[in-house]
Scaffold this active site. Structure first.
Site, PDB file in Angstrom:
ATOM      1  N   HIS A 218       1.021  -1.288  -0.114  1.00  0.00           N
ATOM      2  CA  HIS A 218      -0.105   0.015  -0.007  1.00  0.00           C
ATOM      3  C   HIS A 218       1.110   1.305   0.245  1.00  0.00           C
ATOM      4  O   HIS A 218       0.544   2.034   0.502  1.00  0.00           O
ATOM      5  CB  HIS A 218      -0.947  -0.043   0.963  1.00  0.00           C
TER       6      HIS A 218
ATOM      7  N   ASN B  53     -10.261  -3.278   2.021  1.00  0.00           N
ATOM      8  CA  ASN B  53      -9.840  -3.335   0.514  1.00  0.00           C
ATOM      9  C   ASN B  53     -11.164  -2.953  -0.374  1.00  0.00           C
ATOM     10  O   ASN B  53     -12.291  -2.985   0.211  1.00  0.00           O
ATOM     11  CB  ASN B  53      -9.062  -4.432   0.300  1.00  0.00           C
TER      12      ASN B  53
ATOM     13  N   HIS C 235      -4.500   0.931  11.999  1.00  0.00           N
ATOM     14  CA  HIS C 235      -4.232  -0.236  12.757  1.00  0.00           C
ATOM     15  C   HIS C 235      -5.641  -1.134  12.956  1.00  0.00           C
ATOM     16  O   HIS C 235      -6.380  -0.441  13.361  1.00  0.00           O
ATOM     17  CB  HIS C 235      -3.551  -0.123  14.045  1.00  0.00           C
TER      18      HIS C 235
ATOM     19  N   TYR D 230       0.459  -4.327  11.731  1.00  0.00           N
ATOM     20  CA  TYR D 230       0.095  -3.222  11.431  1.00  0.00           C
ATOM     21  C   TYR D 230       0.873  -2.258  12.700  1.00  0.00           C
ATOM     22  O   TYR D 230       1.247  -1.135  12.220  1.00  0.00           O
ATOM     23  CB  TYR D 230      -1.346  -2.857  11.446  1.00  0.00           C
TER      24      TYR D 230
END
Length: 696
Positions: free
Chosen positions: A85, A158, A350, A373
């Site tokens: 990402h 997503n 996160h 994360y």
């Protein structure tokens, strides 16, 4: 409250850490200011163009503190980019709750009717580096940070309701396979290479996510027309402690639409910033991006299944026909970031940033994400204090007993950052009986094993359902995508192995891809009996909104400028944009005034437009670049039209006016404008595709 500072204690001036004024136009106290150029220490500089030297031709001197500071800071301006990402764009906005989620969750930002919660949303591709293109075929990240009155909640999703893997332990393998080959660092931001297809053809739990990406979902037209999903099953908790399982959905108000593959490839070269430019320019123009947040609500039973679907398996989706999506709030993205690095690059999401009323389940993929994360920010943002960065800071009081570390920005008071204590008045105290976060007690048992439940073993039925839910033109796009991607693989064994996977999805899909590769199709394999889910298709029969759509109008000095103005006004009322395309730049000079040229035939390409029109008065204009523009729009099934003698330009470019999606009129009438708006609302004239393939 934190302990008060003692009378003998001082602290740095807090002027640069005050929150900004509610007035968006007021100066931000966190921004630098002052009339004169200074060093980082505030020393005014008399010169910044020359280093300090021994004579005008002599060596530079070590005592030049300005040179050292300026170069040293420049050398450290970059931080490690995200492993995944890395390529992203973001916007600020607001989420307004409808209040109808109160029966299933006590999360205030969902349960309180009309409560408005500030948000920061980052969209991204997964595989590419920070400098890669926007329109590659890939999964897109859809990460939302809610600054709620109970602390930050991050919905890190997503544009797919499923993922490639069932267990977080496989994530490094997946990304290593998808990234460029480690010997040559190519190809960039693509899955059309051997290592990716080697992995997914062997690791068949990825099958559903792969076919999703091979569809138009892997090349969205805009972030505005892209769905988002929370991927995992979450556990919602109401005010009485009752629980409900849920899946999160983002539904774009502009509809769900994609590019075609040739268009996406052209955009990678002509405008690699296509998606981020579209969002930034649209927000600046007032055509905001809007979505509704929806919930699929599912009973919280001990087996954590629904209609035979294991809700802990992140490679499976729940069809909307079985569990309708209930809309619970609206998200509006209405402000661009002020500084890309400070906001878009430094934002840290996160999945463990939760609020009361929302909890995670035992999904083995989210377990890995709960670790990853948080861990990645320690390297990327230089230590544990990244929540203190403005874009990450919650909009509620923070008193966490966490101390020190790199880049600590709080000036803590007191002497007892531990619990229990008696020296700082016993605070800060926990709140187990009030609004504190309390995990719902759930029974955990079983032997320690490294294995999945048997229900995780079905790797094909959902891919079969997806394929059979597609319209013929969408199936054509999936076949084309598989054929393109596998055609880029050099190892024959990989292509053959993936064909065997496709045979388990659908025999016709496998045969068509095999034919495109020039390979024999493997023997038919038994496929699952499935019920199609029409909600998975992007093709619509009813026109939707056209916010942010762009219409290119080809014109010359002799064109009907009044008609162009009338069309621009009508499109602006629908929050769409008209751009004038002419042979040269400057202005078109008409009898009623001049009209600025937005693009020339040299600087434009068809990918910029959702429809292309030719204005009256343009007959006789011939240019190879215009022919390319019109022929590309034709192949990509975009609405094409003309009024008056502009139709002759279409004919000269070889455009058949009898094909679907063609708009012709003598002038810019109300009927012509209405037909154009309806055609834009359908996104594409998909009926044209079959005719073009047949050689029409």
């Amino acid at each position: 409250m934190p302990p008060e500072r003692r009378r003998d204690q001082g602290a740095p001036d807090p002027v640069r850490s005050r929150p900004p004024s509610p007035d968006r136009t007021a100066p931000d106290p966190r921004a630098q200011g002052g009339e004169f150029l200074t060093t980082a220490q505030g020393l005014r500089l008399s010169d910044t163009d020359h280093s300090l030297k021994a004579g005008d031709r002599g060596p530079a001197l070590l005592e030049d503190f300005h040179l050292r500071e300026k170069i040293t800071h420049f050398d450290h301006e970059r931080i490690p980019e995200r492993v995944v990402h890395a390529r992203g764009a973001a916007a600020h906005g607001v989420f307004r709750a409808y209040g109808n989620a109160a029966p299933v969750t006590k999360a205030r930002f969902l349960a309180e009717k009309d409560l408005e919660t500030p948000v920061f949303v980052r969209f991204s591709t997964v595989l590419g580096s920070r400098g890669s293109a926007d329109t590659v075929r890939d999964v897109r990240g859809f990460a939302v940070k809610f600054y709620t009155p109970e602390g930050n909640f991050d919905l890190v999703g997503n544009n797919a309701p499923i993922f490639f893997i069932q267990d977080g332990v496989k994530f490094p393998d997946l990304i290593h396979a998808g990234k460029p080959h480690p010997d040559r660092e190519i190809p960039q931001a693509q899955t059309a290479h051997d290592t990716f297809w080697d992995f997914v053809s062997l690791h068949t739990e990825a099958t559903m996510q792969v076919i999703w990406v091979m569809s138009g979902r892997g090349i969205p037209r805009s972030y505005r027309t892209m769905e988002g999903f929370g991927i995992h099953t979450f556990r919602l908790v109401d005010a009485e402690g009752r629980t409900t399982l849920a899946k999160f959905h983002w539904k774009p108000l502009a509809g769900v639409h994609s590019m075609v593959w040739e268009e996406a490839q052209l955009a990678q070269g002509a405008d690699p910033d296509f998606h981020r430019r579209d969002m930034a320019e649209s927000i600046e123009a007032g055509a905001f991006f809007e979505y509704e947040l929806g919930l699929q609500l599912l009973p919280d039973r001990p087996d954590e299944t629904f209609e035979g679907i294991d809700l802990l398996d992140p490679t499976k989706l729940v069809p909307e026909e079985l569990a309708p999506v209930q809309r619970v709030g609206r998200l509006t993205l209405d402000r661009n970031p002020t500084n890309f690095f400070a906001e878009t690059e430094q934002v840290a999401f996160h999945v463990g940033n939760l609020v009361p009323g929302i909890q995670v389940t035992n999904d083995p993929l989210i377990a890995g994400r709960l670790f990853s994360y948080l861990d990645t920010q320690l390297t990327r943002l230089g230590g544990p204090n990244f929540p203190q960065l403005p874009v990450n800071s919650p909009h509620v009081p923070v008193n966490d007993n966490l101390r020190d570390g790199m880049h600590q920005m709080f000036v803590h008071t007191g002497i007892a950052p531990y619990q229990p204590n008696s020296l700082d008045g016993g605070g800060p105290r926990t709140d187990p009986d009030g609004s504190g976060y309390v995990t719902v007690p759930t029974e955990v048992n079983g032997p320690k094993v490294r294995q999945n439940p048997a229900s995780f073993g079905d790797h094909y039925s959902h891919a079969t359902m997806f394929w059979r839910s597609m319209t013929p033109v969408e199936q054509d796009h999936i076949v084309e995508a598989y054929t393109f991607e596998l055609g880029k693989c050099h190892e024959p064994a990989i292509r053959e192995r993936q064909l065997a996977v496709l045979a388990r999805i659908d025999g016709d899909l496998c045969a068509r891809v095999a034919a495109g590769l020039g390979l024999p199709a493997p023997d038919a394999a038994p496929t699952a009996e499935v019920t199609p889910s029409p909600a998975l298709s992007q093709v619509v029969s009813t026109p939707g909104p056209i916010d942010g759509r762009v219409v290119g109008v080809v014109a010359t000095d002799q064109a009907d400028l009044a008609g162009i103005d009338a069309l621009r006004t009508a499109l602006a009322a629908e929050k769409a944009v008209l751009r004038v395309v002419a042979p040269v730049g400057g202005e078109l000079r008409g009898t009623r005034g001049d009209l600025p040229v937005d693009r020339t035939l040299l600087t434009t390409r068809s990918i910029e437009y959702d429809a292309v029109l030719v204005a009256a008065g343009t007959a006789g204009l011939t240019d190879p670049r215009l022919t390319v523009l019109l022929q590309e729009a034709l192949r990509h099934c975009k609405p094409i039209g003309a009024w008056g003698d502009g139709a002759r330009v279409l004919a000269d470019a070889g455009i058949d006016a009898a094909l679907p999606g063609m708009l012709l009129a003598e002038g810019v009438t109300d009927a012509f404008t209405a037909d154009l708006i309806a055609a834009l609302g359908l996104h594409r004239a998909w009926d044209r595709a079959a005719m073009l393939r047949a050689g029409r």
